[in-house]
Design an enzyme around this catalytic site. Sequence first.
Site, mmCIF file in Angstrom:
data_model
loop_
_atom_site.group_PDB
_atom_site.id
_atom_site.type_symbol
_atom_site.label_atom_id
_atom_site.label_comp_id
_atom_site.label_asym_id
_atom_site.label_seq_id
_atom_site.Cartn_x
_atom_site.Cartn_y
_atom_site.Cartn_z
ATOM 1 N N GLU A 97 -33.841 51.939 19.303
ATOM 2 C CA GLU A 97 -33.121 50.672 19.407
ATOM 3 C C GLU A 97 -32.399 50.569 20.758
ATOM 4 O O GLU A 97 -32.405 49.527 21.412
ATOM 5 C CB GLU A 97 -32.131 50.536 18.244
ATOM 6 C CG GLU A 97 -31.189 49.358 18.335
ATOM 7 C CD GLU A 97 -31.882 48.000 18.494
ATOM 8 O OE1 GLU A 97 -33.099 47.908 18.278
ATOM 9 O OE2 GLU A 97 -31.191 47.037 18.877
ATOM 10 N N ASN A 112 -43.726 23.009 16.767
ATOM 11 C CA ASN A 112 -43.419 24.441 16.827
ATOM 12 C C ASN A 112 -44.501 25.147 16.010
ATOM 13 O O ASN A 112 -44.673 24.829 14.832
ATOM 14 C CB ASN A 112 -42.029 24.692 16.236
ATOM 15 C CG ASN A 112 -41.776 26.158 15.903
ATOM 16 O OD1 ASN A 112 -41.054 26.463 14.957
ATOM 17 N ND2 ASN A 112 -42.347 27.060 16.658
ATOM 18 N N GLY A 113 -45.213 26.066 16.646
ATOM 19 C CA GLY A 113 -46.253 26.800 15.928
ATOM 20 C C GLY A 113 -47.490 26.960 16.793
ATOM 21 O O GLY A 113 -47.458 26.675 17.993
ATOM 22 N N TRP A 130 -41.159 27.668 23.938
ATOM 23 C CA TRP A 130 -41.547 29.032 24.300
ATOM 24 C C TRP A 130 -43.066 28.984 24.390
ATOM 25 O O TRP A 130 -43.757 28.833 23.388
ATOM 26 C CB TRP A 130 -41.101 30.023 23.227
ATOM 27 C CG TRP A 130 -41.335 31.448 23.599
ATOM 28 C CD1 TRP A 130 -40.527 32.247 24.350
ATOM 29 C CD2 TRP A 130 -42.454 32.264 23.225
ATOM 30 N NE1 TRP A 130 -41.068 33.503 24.468
ATOM 31 C CE2 TRP A 130 -42.257 33.542 23.787
ATOM 32 C CE3 TRP A 130 -43.609 32.047 22.460
ATOM 33 C CZ2 TRP A 130 -43.147 34.597 23.622
ATOM 34 C CZ3 TRP A 130 -44.507 33.102 22.297
ATOM 35 C CH2 TRP A 130 -44.269 34.357 22.872
ATOM 36 N N LYS A 137 -35.379 34.160 20.409
ATOM 37 C CA LYS A 137 -34.658 34.847 19.339
ATOM 38 C C LYS A 137 -35.451 34.894 18.040
ATOM 39 O O LYS A 137 -35.476 35.898 17.347
ATOM 40 C CB LYS A 137 -33.340 34.102 19.103
ATOM 41 C CG LYS A 137 -32.470 34.689 18.024
ATOM 42 C CD LYS A 137 -31.583 35.749 18.599
ATOM 43 C CE LYS A 137 -30.729 36.427 17.555
ATOM 44 N NZ LYS A 137 -30.409 37.793 18.006
ATOM 45 N N ARG A 163 -34.599 29.760 20.504
ATOM 46 C CA ARG A 163 -35.972 29.850 20.019
ATOM 47 C C ARG A 163 -37.002 29.783 21.145
ATOM 48 O O ARG A 163 -38.207 29.922 20.910
ATOM 49 C CB ARG A 163 -36.257 28.711 19.045
ATOM 50 C CG ARG A 163 -35.307 28.653 17.894
ATOM 51 C CD ARG A 163 -35.594 27.444 17.041
ATOM 52 N NE ARG A 163 -36.864 27.578 16.367
ATOM 53 C CZ ARG A 163 -37.035 28.196 15.224
ATOM 54 N NH1 ARG A 163 -36.009 28.720 14.596
ATOM 55 N NH2 ARG A 163 -38.226 28.295 14.673
ATOM 56 N N HIS A 213 -44.302 67.422 26.303
ATOM 57 C CA HIS A 213 -45.743 67.409 26.021
ATOM 58 C C HIS A 213 -46.471 66.357 26.843
ATOM 59 O O HIS A 213 -47.538 65.887 26.452
ATOM 60 C CB HIS A 213 -45.981 67.205 24.517
ATOM 61 C CG HIS A 213 -45.468 68.331 23.682
ATOM 62 N ND1 HIS A 213 -46.075 69.573 23.647
ATOM 63 C CD2 HIS A 213 -44.361 68.438 22.902
ATOM 64 C CE1 HIS A 213 -45.390 70.380 22.854
ATOM 65 N NE2 HIS A 213 -44.325 69.713 22.390
ATOM 66 N N CYS A 247 -40.288 28.007 19.705
ATOM 67 C CA CYS A 247 -39.899 26.634 20.034
ATOM 68 C C CYS A 247 -38.919 26.073 19.006
ATOM 69 O O CYS A 247 -38.889 26.503 17.868
ATOM 70 C CB CYS A 247 -41.088 25.669 20.102
ATOM 71 S SG CYS A 247 -42.398 26.250 21.166
ATOM 72 N N LYS A 270 -32.995 47.643 23.612
ATOM 73 C CA LYS A 270 -31.906 46.806 24.124
ATOM 74 C C LYS A 270 -31.900 46.802 25.648
ATOM 75 O O LYS A 270 -31.821 45.768 26.283
ATOM 76 C CB LYS A 270 -30.582 47.374 23.589
ATOM 77 C CG LYS A 270 -29.543 46.465 23.181
ATOM 78 C CD LYS A 270 -29.768 45.594 21.961
ATOM 79 C CE LYS A 270 -31.157 45.214 21.585
ATOM 80 N NZ LYS A 270 -31.468 44.663 20.372
ATOM 81 N N GLU A 328 -35.045 44.963 27.189
ATOM 82 C CA GLU A 328 -35.216 43.513 26.986
ATOM 83 C C GLU A 328 -34.264 42.669 27.818
ATOM 84 O O GLU A 328 -34.578 41.524 28.131
ATOM 85 C CB GLU A 328 -35.185 43.119 25.510
ATOM 86 C CG GLU A 328 -33.861 43.163 24.815
ATOM 87 C CD GLU A 328 -33.944 42.694 23.350
ATOM 88 O OE1 GLU A 328 -33.230 43.271 22.530
ATOM 89 O OE2 GLU A 328 -34.702 41.769 23.039
HETATM 90 C C1 AGP Z 1 -34.163 42.390 19.411
HETATM 91 O O1 AGP Z 1 -33.101 42.363 20.282
HETATM 92 C C2 AGP Z 1 -35.036 41.220 19.417
HETATM 93 N N1 AGP Z 1 -34.356 40.014 19.308
HETATM 94 C C3 AGP Z 1 -36.250 41.360 18.503
HETATM 95 O O2 AGP Z 1 -36.794 42.623 18.607
HETATM 96 C C4 AGP Z 1 -36.051 41.031 17.007
HETATM 97 O O3 AGP Z 1 -35.337 42.040 16.386
HETATM 98 C C5 AGP Z 1 -37.427 40.841 16.349
HETATM 99 O O4 AGP Z 1 -38.096 39.791 16.968
HETATM 100 C C6 AGP Z 1 -37.335 40.608 14.871
HETATM 101 O O5 AGP Z 1 -36.578 39.475 14.578
HETATM 102 P P1 AGP Z 1 -35.941 39.260 13.161
HETATM 103 O O6 AGP Z 1 -34.955 40.343 12.914
HETATM 104 O O7 AGP Z 1 -35.300 37.917 13.229
HETATM 105 O O8 AGP Z 1 -37.064 39.322 12.158
#
Ligand code: AGP
Length: 594
Positions: free
Chosen positions: A471, A101-102, A75, A589, A27, A494, A2, A475, A478
């Site tokens: 990675e 937020n929290g 969020w 994010k 956020r 396996h 949030c 990508k 997500e």
């Molecule tokens: C990746 O595309 C995501 N946004 C997510 O996995 C992100 O890397 C993760 O939440 C960690 O965030 P940070 O690098 O801000 O700690």
Amino acid sequence: MCGIVGYLGNENAREIIIKGLHRLEYRGYDSAGIALSGEGDGTLHIFKDKGRVAHLEEISGIDFVSHQGIGHTRWATHGVPNQVNSHPHDSEDGRFFIVHNGVIENYKELKNQYLDGRNFKSDTDTEVIAYLIEKFSEKLTVEEAIRKTMSLLEGSYALAIIDRTEKNKMYAAKNKSPLLIGLSDNGIIVGSDVMALVGFSKEYIPLDDHSFVKIEGNTVAIYDIIGKEMQYEVKAIDVDYLNIEKGEYAHFMLKEINEQPSVIRQIIGRYFDGEKVTLNGEVKKAIKESNRLYIIAAGTSMNAGAIGRELFEKMAGIPCEVHIASEFAYNMPLLSKRPLFIFISQSGETADSRAVLVNIKAKGYRSLTITNVKTSTLAREADHFVEIHAGPEIAVASTKAYTAQIAILAILAYTLSDQHINLRKELSKLAISMENVIDKKEYIEELVREKLTKRNCFYIGRGIDYYACLESSLKLKEISYIQTEGFAAGELKHGTIALIEEGTPVIAIISQRKINHNTRSNLQEVKSRGAATIVISTKAVHETTDQIVLDDVYELFSPILTVVPTQLIAYYAALQRGYDIDKPRNLAKSVTVE
Ligand code: AGP
């Protein structure tokens, strides 16, 4: 997660708050709301609904200028995203309005103990805060009531609070979740991130945990939980406003993929003097003095950390482990005698990583944060920090931060190695090679259209290519919602090979000479079972049938390059499916809840 914004001053509160919420939408973006004080005494206008800030902008029109307000982009944690659960939330009597937020971990216990029989409107944990402030303010001053409430809350909170009866005041409070106070001659702004302040304030105050803030007119006073005034530091805001706009690009993600070569050049500019690395000597000393490195991170940053381990061990001969922050926080392995903890985090705000930092600091261990946000909590609280200089990353899917993190890890590992390569030259070569792949984006778009036709997909590779696969698959899943796994190529047979059927996309990354033939054998195994394969290789190991052939680069740095076509694969897969690329569903994010 949030995002929260609060404003008190002589400018237009609605405009400032809405602009800030747009910038904080990374956020969380499942609902948004705003409370604005009205023209008469004690009047307040509340607008909130499920949906984005753009929708809030449409529904929150007022025909006067308000000078006091709080806003929120959500969020969801407690309660589905709907109008009722959207913030701001008010107290039962409608006097106090808050945005939060929290996560309040003990909200049920607090309800039972202090608020039995009260009528709650939402399913959120937040509402209990407003109700407690109301209850305690019957016998205490508002300030005391807020601080008493803070003392009872377990969990994380960044709060902006308005008392309907006080047009010239606003309150804020913080524990674990980030919160900053922006200063200006035209008012005070409270925000979850510097982004919300840019364009309005030139200076800000980062808040420590357990801070209570009283804003009255244009003055700010910060207290601890027992009401003792706290000293604070005022910092300059130096975020480039233009850098947080999309410009000519359709999406931030595409812009950020395209920026990667210039980010690598920026890093060279920042950390080299000629051929020599100019890294803070204290950081080098801290790594040298430890006998084992513990990289702690989440998501993409953890995938960068996996490459970091290879770099520290293979280039510098320093033992290194990589851990998922959320696991490590509550299940610590046996540690070496002189550990150094390296936190990798784009945002510097990830709650899972911070939980580890708090924990290891309490045990007296040393720490280093590698981050994109020098004003962030992890940067402030670790013993050392190194900035990755990727520039603001807005798309939820991290791209340029990942490659920048690896470049920084390479610089760190190199300074502790025998320095037998010309690092500056290798990084410059990488920047050019990244540009060469980005130039092929139309071809990659077509490849995606032809091959990525199913609901699932695999990335396979060995060694460092396998870590790049992790990675690459994150990508793709997500943003395109294609169920994707990054797999060690040799492990597929396996069990998981059972999932391969006619047309299942399997993308192999091959950049290492010594495993070239092994990965190709594994490719044959899936091809024989009908897989639609794509091979991403480098010139040194390529075969004529490989679809994407990249320049040769220093093998240990290859993920910085091999990941670029996979970022484009993810981008086009999402684009072709019509999804919201910069704001994928269910995500945010900055993950500031554990
Ligand atoms: C990746 O595309 C995501 N946004 C997510 O996995 C992100 O890397 C993760 O939440 C960690 O965030 P940070 O690098 O801000 O700690």
